[in-house]
Design a protein around this motif. Structure first.
Motif, PDB file in Angstrom:
ATOM      1  N   MET A   1       0.856  -1.199   0.000  1.00 39.88           N
ATOM      2  CA  MET A   1       0.000   0.000   0.000  1.00 39.88           C
ATOM      3  C   MET A   1       0.892   1.249   0.000  1.00 39.88           C
ATOM      4  SD  MET A   1      -3.277  -0.290   2.511  1.00 39.88           S
ATOM      5  CE  MET A   1      -4.878  -0.558   1.815  1.00 39.88           C
ATOM      6  N   ASN A   2       0.557   2.200  -0.894  1.00 39.68           N
ATOM      7  CA  ASN A   2       1.267   3.480  -0.833  1.00 39.68           C
ATOM      8  C   ASN A   2       0.459   4.457   0.014  1.00 39.68           C
ATOM      9  OD1 ASN A   2      -0.802   4.549  -2.473  1.00 39.68           O
ATOM     10  ND2 ASN A   2       0.315   3.910  -4.345  1.00 39.68           N
ATOM     11  N   SER A   8      -6.903   6.892   1.331  1.00 34.96           N
ATOM     12  CA  SER A   8      -8.238   6.551   0.847  1.00 34.96           C
ATOM     13  C   SER A   8      -8.930   5.568   1.781  1.00 34.96           C
ATOM     14  CB  SER A   8      -8.127   5.969  -0.567  1.00 34.96           C
ATOM     15  OG  SER A   8      -9.383   5.543  -1.020  1.00 34.96           O
ATOM     16  N   ALA A   9      -8.181   4.543   2.242  1.00 35.35           N
ATOM     17  CA  ALA A   9      -8.766   3.539   3.134  1.00 35.35           C
ATOM     18  C   ALA A   9      -9.185   4.177   4.448  1.00 35.35           C
ATOM     19  CB  ALA A   9      -7.766   2.420   3.366  1.00 35.35           C
ATOM     20  N   LEU A  10      -8.340   5.047   4.996  1.00 32.76           N
ATOM     21  CA  LEU A  10      -8.670   5.706   6.260  1.00 32.76           C
ATOM     22  C   LEU A  10      -9.858   6.650   6.112  1.00 32.76           C
ATOM     23  CD1 LEU A  10      -5.074   6.380   7.609  1.00 32.76           C
ATOM     24  CD2 LEU A  10      -6.799   4.929   8.677  1.00 32.76           C
ATOM     25  N   ASN A  15     -15.589   8.083   7.090  1.00 32.00           N
ATOM     26  CA  ASN A  15     -16.843   8.485   6.434  1.00 32.00           C
ATOM     27  C   ASN A  15     -18.000   7.552   6.753  1.00 32.00           C
ATOM     28  OD1 ASN A  15     -15.560  10.676   5.279  1.00 32.00           O
ATOM     29  ND2 ASN A  15     -15.243   9.687   3.275  1.00 32.00           N
ATOM     30  N   GLU A  16     -17.704   6.430   7.385  1.00 31.50           N
ATOM     31  CA  GLU A  16     -18.784   5.511   7.740  1.00 31.50           C
ATOM     32  C   GLU A  16     -19.704   6.162   8.765  1.00 31.50           C
ATOM     33  OE1 GLU A  16     -16.985   1.989   9.207  1.00 31.50           O
ATOM     34  OE2 GLU A  16     -16.197   1.335   7.250  1.00 31.50           O
ATOM     35  N   GLN A  42       2.924  15.364   7.099  1.00 30.53           N
ATOM     36  CA  GLN A  42       2.130  16.083   6.085  1.00 30.53           C
ATOM     37  C   GLN A  42       0.799  15.383   5.784  1.00 30.53           C
ATOM     38  OE1 GLN A  42       5.567  15.383   5.199  1.00 30.53           O
ATOM     39  NE2 GLN A  42       6.063  17.342   6.185  1.00 30.53           N
ATOM     40  N   PHE A  43       0.462  14.387   6.579  1.00 31.07           N
ATOM     41  CA  PHE A  43      -0.718  13.567   6.293  1.00 31.07           C
ATOM     42  C   PHE A  43      -1.986  14.332   6.673  1.00 31.07           C
ATOM     43  CE2 PHE A  43      -3.644   9.991   6.821  1.00 31.07           C
ATOM     44  CZ  PHE A  43      -3.366   9.270   5.666  1.00 31.07           C
ATOM     45  N   VAL A  44      -2.954  14.406   5.725  1.00 32.66           N
ATOM     46  CA  VAL A  44      -4.182  15.172   5.949  1.00 32.66           C
ATOM     47  C   VAL A  44      -5.390  14.328   5.547  1.00 32.66           C
ATOM     48  CG1 VAL A  44      -5.502  17.233   5.292  1.00 32.66           C
ATOM     49  CG2 VAL A  44      -3.010  17.372   5.524  1.00 32.66           C
ATOM     50  N   LEU A  45      -6.412  14.346   6.409  1.00 36.32           N
ATOM     51  CA  LEU A  45      -7.698  13.723   6.099  1.00 36.32           C
ATOM     52  C   LEU A  45      -8.786  14.754   6.352  1.00 36.32           C
ATOM     53  CD1 LEU A  45      -7.430  10.183   7.792  1.00 36.32           C
ATOM     54  CD2 LEU A  45      -7.334  10.684   5.346  1.00 36.32           C
ATOM     55  N   ASP A  46      -9.812  14.747   5.483  1.00 36.84           N
ATOM     56  CA  ASP A  46     -10.911  15.706   5.643  1.00 36.84           C
ATOM     57  C   ASP A  46     -11.660  15.451   6.935  1.00 36.84           C
ATOM     58  OD1 ASP A  46     -10.251  16.803   3.234  1.00 36.84           O
ATOM     59  OD2 ASP A  46     -11.790  15.693   2.082  1.00 36.84           O
TER      60      ASP A  46
END
Length: 852
Positions: A1-2, A8-10, A15-16, A42-46
């Motif tokens: 996994m990159n 995307s998986a997180l 979003n569930e 630098q990791f960002v999630l909405d």
């Protein structure tokens, strides 16, 4: 996994929709191998706050999540173990979700393997990198993962085994090749597994422990350890290093299952011969008494040793015949019996011939002709059967040097002793009592066959089938009658008839036809009521003249018809004569007479099948089987003393075994028979037959197979009466097999090696066929846990004690649950049907490999 796939998986997880009781989502991203430690800054999630959990900020993180910001979604990245001890966030971890993104973690997650087994999966990570191997591992359907189940599944995939069973893994490795460096499965395990772990499994399961293990020495270890269960170890000092000191029963069960596998047994047979050479088994067995290894079933040389023992015993004149027969019958249930079946058969009939000789070693008694005739009918005929069956077996192994020596013994017993004594005494009785009247009190003459046997059925408007088999002598008729009685629901009786003299086809066939007169014409053709009987067409005319609704057919023509064709051909026919000539067609030809006994075997099968066709296709109920004459046959070339010069009189017909003449002289070495009691004898003929089994000297070949004379083998012919009956008909005995039952009353196994007793409930006899069963132990999932043993239930003794069997079993060296039921399975080998499945408790409270 990159990193994009992880993001995307997180994001999907966050979003569930919230579940009942959830106010927000907290996900712990565990990256033990620190593969993404640089990207996390630098990791960002909405809509998600990202934090890093370290050794020194656990309390702060707890305060942040529970006091400072109890409502926001959080992704907590960490390289720490999230165990319960010394973890401020233990309760938070329990109600949160844990995410893994490294390959091992994904494997654990995908296969639902406990993260506690991470180190095991990590060790074999390279194995899981291939999609096909991964798919096969997944398809194993392992219910509960642990280190052992994972390792077995990996080895199974690498060794192309469909179930994670180490015995199957090991067998697959051994079958590939015994050369370690060329064994592809060892190479695959070395590349994608851990070869030392494989060898540790071998050590644990089979007690094989070597500093430098190899497949060849492992095979020797397995074979010798299995062998040691059947031979006291005091005799195995030369190979003691190959006998396991633990898990011994596993080796026995492993080799036993391999031996009995429907296809893999072929390589087993090759491999154990390699082991035999390595351990020099012939030297090993030489000093061991036969009784000490007679049960062994690992090596083919065991059978060789037993065969040599019996053969030498016979050649040396030792008379333990019952012991030899028991040994041969014991070996029938062993794996390598089929390899030596013909040799064992030859031995068996050699033993029986020798036993017959010992019974009559003081001589076959002379006496009245009728008494000798009846004695042959009831007792003496078996020597002809034994001699015949010896040669059927001998011909299958004619290059065997030991059998060549036995052949000399057999020929001496049969040709020189038995035939010598019997034929001399019989010839004397014939000369004194039957020369002027060819008949015996109480014995049916062949000429009376039609009037006494067939005609009553015709008068009662009953359908009759008559099978006439050329040269179908009495002892062969006995065997066919026994087979029809044991293998059909009909009944078959047998009686003897006195054939005509000379005992030849043209006169014998004619005498079986409906007739008033029987005679020779001037050309020595045989006439019935003045009509020629030569050939099937002339016989057909005679039969049709006697019975309008009749049919005459050759066996082969009948066999060439299909069922519908037979029904149409024989529709409405009351009397059917069927002619068969396999024996005479073979024996009466110089180039094929050596195959006479093989022809007898074919005849038995052909006549049996013919009776079944008459019964099933034609609904025949009255079937008679008889012959025109019998025959004499010996295998060894005749000596000059076995031939006699041509009689010094005018002859009208000369053959090896008779002379026809109109002169009535008394001639040395010949018995003169007045044919007036056989035929009408308008030619005033006398038959001269040589004394004993002597042949008349005559040009040409073909002297071993003969008929025409007056020996018991030539002139005693069988008359079989087969009465077909249908199932359910009153008085019909159902055709069934004998039963094999467990008689041991204990239902608890307390030792890995144990004995059980079995009983054949009835003796084999008419309508009770033998039954061969396979017996073994299984668990509740039908996994076989023991060796497989065979019982051939074919004993004919009326004494129950002689129908008992004691069988030894060995259990795999695995854990057993005393609260569970295990089962002893008794399976019919012929049908594959389980005859019995008996529950047992296995309680191995004291672990031991010793029998009690």
């Amino acid at each position: 996994m990159n990193i994009e796939q992880i993001a995307s998986a997180l994001q999907d997880i966050f979003n569930e929709p919230l579940k009942d009781g959830e106010q927000r989502k907290i996900v712990f991203w565990v990256d033990k191998d620190q593969e993404f430690i640089e990207e996390i800054e630098q990791f960002v999630l909405d809509g998600v706050k990202v934090q890093t959990l370290l050794d020194n900020n656990q309390f702060y993180m707890k305060y942040l999540l529970e006091e400072e910001d109890p409502t926001s979604h959080y992704l907590i990245y960490t390289n720490l173990e999230l165990g319960l001890e010394n973890n401020w966030l233990a309760d938070t971890v329990l109600y949160s979700k844990t995410f893994y993104a490294d390959r091992v973690s994904l494997i654990l997650n995908d296969l639902n393997i406990d993260p506690a087994l991470r180190s095991v999966v990590k060790k074999y990570e390279r194995f899981f990198q291939n999609k096909e191997r991964y798919r096969k591992f997944q398809a194993m359907g392992i219910a509960e993962f642990n280190e052992v189940s994972i390792e077995r599944a990996i080895m199974s995939v690498l060794c192309n085994v469909k179930v994670p069973d180490f015995a199957e893994i090991l067998k697959s490795v051994l079958i590939e090749t015994l050369e370690d460096e060329n064994n592809k499965y060892l190479q695959l395990m070395n590349k994608y597994f851990d070869l030392s772990v494989f060898w540790q499994y071998v050590a644990d399961f089979y007690g094989y422990e070597r500093e430098n293990p190899s497949l060849k020495t492992l095979l020797i270890h397995l074979a010798v350890t299995a062998f040691s269960h059947s031979v006291p170890e005091q005799y195995l000092s030369a190979v003691k290093d190959f006998v396991a000191t633990r898990s011994k029963t596993n080796a026995l069960v492993f080799m036993d299952h391999w031996m009995h596998h429907k296809t893999d047994f072929e390589l087993y047979d090759q491999y154990v011969e390699i082991v035999e050479q390595e351990i020099q088994i012939s030297k090993l067995l030489q000093p061991i008494p036969v009784d000490e290894f007679k049960q062994a079933d690992t090596f083919p040389y065991v059978d060789k040793a037993i065969i040599i023992y019996i053969a030498n015993s016979l050649l040396e004149g030792r008379e333990d015949f019952e012991e030899y027969i028991k040994l041969i019958k014991l070996r029938r249930a062993k794996h390598f019996y089929e390899k030596y079946a013909s040799i064992y058969e030859a031995l068996l009939y050699s033993v029986k011939m020798q036993a017959f000789y010992v019974e009559y070693r003081h001589g076959i008694p002379s006496g009245q002709a009728v008494d000798m005739f009846k004695a042959y009918e009831s007792k003496y005929y078996v020597m002809d059967t034994y001699y015949r069956k010896f040669y059927v077996a001998y011909d299958a192994e004619s290059n065997n040097e030991m059998l060549k020596k036995l052949k000399d013994l057999v020929e001496h017993l049969y040709t020189h002793w038995f035939m010598g004594e019997l034929s001399v005494n019989w010839s004397k009785a014939v000369k004194e009592e039957m020369a002027s009247n060819w008949s015996l009190p109480g014995v049916v003459n062949q000429q009376a066959f039609y009037t006494s046997t067939v005609a009553p059925h015709i008068r009662h408007d009953e359908r009759v089938f008559v099978i006439i088999s050329d040269a179908f002598r009495y002892e062969v008729g006995v065997e066919l009658a026994e087979r029809l009685n044991s293998e059909t629901i009909g009944t078959c009786t047998i009686q003897s008839m006195l054939s005509v003299l000379p005992s030849v086809t043209k006169l014998g066939m004619a005498s079986l036809l409906p007739h008033k007169t029987l005679d020779f014409n001037e050309s020595m053709k045989v006439l019935v009521d003045g009509k020629s009987t030569a050939g099937i067409e002339n016989r057909r005319a005679i039969i049709e003249n006697a019975v309008a609704d009749s049919m005459t057919v050759h066996y082969q023509d009948m066999m060439n018809m299909n069922k519908a064709g037979r029904r149409e051909t024989f529709k409405g026919k009351k009397l059917i004569y069927i002619y068969h000539d396999t024996i005479d067609g073979t024996g009466d030809n110089a180039s094929t007479e050596i195959y006479t006994f093989d022809a007898v075997d074919r005849t038995l099968n052909q006549l049996y099948d013919l009776v079944k066709i008459i019964r099933d296709d034609l609904s025949g109920t009255n079937v008679y089987i008889t012959a025109d004459h019998g025959f004499l046959y010996q295998r060894e070339p005749l000596e000059e003393s076995d031939k006699i010069e041509k009689v010094k009189i005018d002859t009208v017909e000369l053959s090896r075994r008779y002379t026809l003449s109109k002169e009535g002289e008394e001639i040395d070495g010949q018995i003169k028979i007045d044919l007036s009691s056989v035929v009408q004898n308008e030619q005033q003929l006398y038959a001269y037959v040589p004394m004993g089994t002597i042949r008349n000297r005559k040009q040409g070949q073909g002297v071993n197979f003969v008929h025409g004379g007056a020996s018991l083998q030539e002139i005693m012919i069988p008359l079989l009466s087969f009465k077909n009956k249908r199932a359910g008909q009153k008085g019909v005995q159902k055709l069934d097999k004998v039963e094999i039952k467990l008689t041991s009353t204990m239902r608890k196994v307390t030792n890995r090696i144990f004995n059980l007793n079995f009983f054949q409930t009835e003796k084999v006899g008419e309508k009770l066929k033998p039954q061969t069963v396979l017996i073994y132990m299984v668990d509740d999932e039908n996994n076989v846990l023991s060796n497989e043993e065979t019982i051939i239930g074919d004993r004919t003794s009326s004494n129950p004690a002689e129908r008992e069997y004691k069988i030894r079993f060995a259990l795999k060296n695995i854990p057993y649950d005393r609260s569970k039921s295990y089962y002893l399975v008794i399976k019919d080998v012929e049908t594959g049907i389980e005859k019995d499945k008996i529950p047992f408790e296995i309680n191995l409270s004291i672990v031991s490999d010793f029998d009690f």
